[in-house]
Design an enzyme around this catalytic site. Sequence first.
Site, PDB file in Angstrom:
ATOM      1  N   LYS A  52     -21.880  10.607  11.322  1.00 55.22           N
ATOM      2  CA  LYS A  52     -21.403   9.606  12.287  1.00 55.22           C
ATOM      3  C   LYS A  52     -22.575   8.766  12.793  1.00 55.22           C
ATOM      4  CE  LYS A  52     -17.456  12.514  13.487  1.00 55.22           C
ATOM      5  NZ  LYS A  52     -16.773  13.408  14.433  1.00 55.22           N
ATOM      6  N   GLN A  86     -18.127  16.694  19.727  1.00 54.60           N
ATOM      7  CA  GLN A  86     -17.717  17.301  18.455  1.00 54.60           C
ATOM      8  C   GLN A  86     -17.023  18.640  18.706  1.00 54.60           C
ATOM      9  OE1 GLN A  86     -17.918  15.633  15.589  1.00 54.60           O
ATOM     10  NE2 GLN A  86     -17.009  17.273  14.407  1.00 54.60           N
ATOM     11  N   ASP A 103     -12.262   9.151  19.998  1.00 54.83           N
ATOM     12  CA  ASP A 103     -11.608  10.139  19.133  1.00 54.83           C
ATOM     13  C   ASP A 103     -10.087  10.092  19.292  1.00 54.83           C
ATOM     14  OD1 ASP A 103     -13.204  11.704  17.430  1.00 54.83           O
ATOM     15  OD2 ASP A 103     -14.040  12.818  19.129  1.00 54.83           O
TER      16      ASP A 103
HETATM   17  N1  GUN Z   1     -13.851  18.238  14.704  1.00 53.68           N
HETATM   18  C1  GUN Z   1     -13.132  18.077  13.570  1.00 53.68           C
HETATM   19  N2  GUN Z   1     -12.706  16.790  13.453  1.00 53.68           N
HETATM   20  C2  GUN Z   1     -13.167  16.135  14.547  1.00 53.68           C
HETATM   21  C3  GUN Z   1     -13.062  14.785  15.000  1.00 53.68           C
HETATM   22  O1  GUN Z   1     -12.432  13.910  14.386  1.00 53.68           O
HETATM   23  N3  GUN Z   1     -13.683  14.515  16.187  1.00 53.68           N
HETATM   24  C4  GUN Z   1     -14.358  15.453  16.893  1.00 53.68           C
HETATM   25  N4  GUN Z   1     -14.917  15.088  18.049  1.00 53.68           N
HETATM   26  N5  GUN Z   1     -14.469  16.723  16.500  1.00 53.68           N
HETATM   27  C5  GUN Z   1     -13.878  17.054  15.331  1.00 53.68           C
END
Ligand code: GUN
Length: 292
Positions: A52, A96, A119
């Site tokens: 990211k 995350q 998100d």
């Molecule tokens: N863990 C697994 N997929 C995601 C996601 O799309 N965003 C976040 N913040 N954590 C995750």
Amino acid sequence: MQLLDGKLVSQHIKGEIAKQVATHTDSGKRAPHLVAILVGEDPASQAYVASKVKTCAELGFQSTLVRYDADLTEEELLIKIVEFNNDTSVDGILVQLPLPKHISENKVIETIRPEKDVDGFHPNNQGKMMLSLPAFIPATPYGIMLMLEYYGIKTSGMNCVVIGRSNIVGTPMSILLSRNTEPGNCTVTLCHSRTKDIKGICLQADLIVAAIGKPKFLTADMVKNGAVIIDVGINRIKSDETKTGYRLVGDVDFDQVSEKASYITPVPGGVGLMTICALMKNTMFAYINNVK
Ligand code: GUN
């Protein structure tokens, strides 16, 4: 069979976003700014967050990565989130997941200001999505919708099966595919661990989204000829063929199922790349609202 190529689609969308960023920064505005918070040492989470951050740099976004040890208290994390909520130079905040057990994911998600919740996990955003109001859409289902749109797959009237009912993938995916939109307008069945006869249900499906987290769960005998197959799984399995000793496989048995599918996403190189792309689109929306 046509491969749904996450690399191709994400390059295209990222190119569009980078141009948009340049238009804003050329006119003297600051760049979009995403804050990523990582708690603990989970290797998969570290890899996702690194991708990211790298993608932010590619697009001309500013990013801030904040890392904490797994023993961070819930209160300390919430205080940090409030700080970023109040910082006008921050457009998007992502924490995350998964978080260590002693931290409530719900509390964390509800503390992020909905306007910065890129998100799309906050109840405000999930609720608005359900009502088809403007909202941040969770990145994985949003990325899948962008992929279907890019390939011009006409989903209207399709029987769609979503396998897995998580808050961040399966449930929002089922809502997006059933809304009155294109892509969308599907008749959706949401399968989970208590579903009876998953095979029989999948055999009726024109479109299957596998998001169950079990390596090679979906096999050829569960798929009808010509179905569209979207594989959300990213599972590490042991392998003698790679230097690292493991390789990534999806929730779909790709070699078998690709023989029957009309379209199929590979793993890696499919949905994972689209998730990051959708996160970047959400961050761009947050920025435009924030700096207008
Ligand atoms: N863990 C697994 N997929 C995601 C996601 O799309 N965003 C976040 N913040 N954590 C995750």
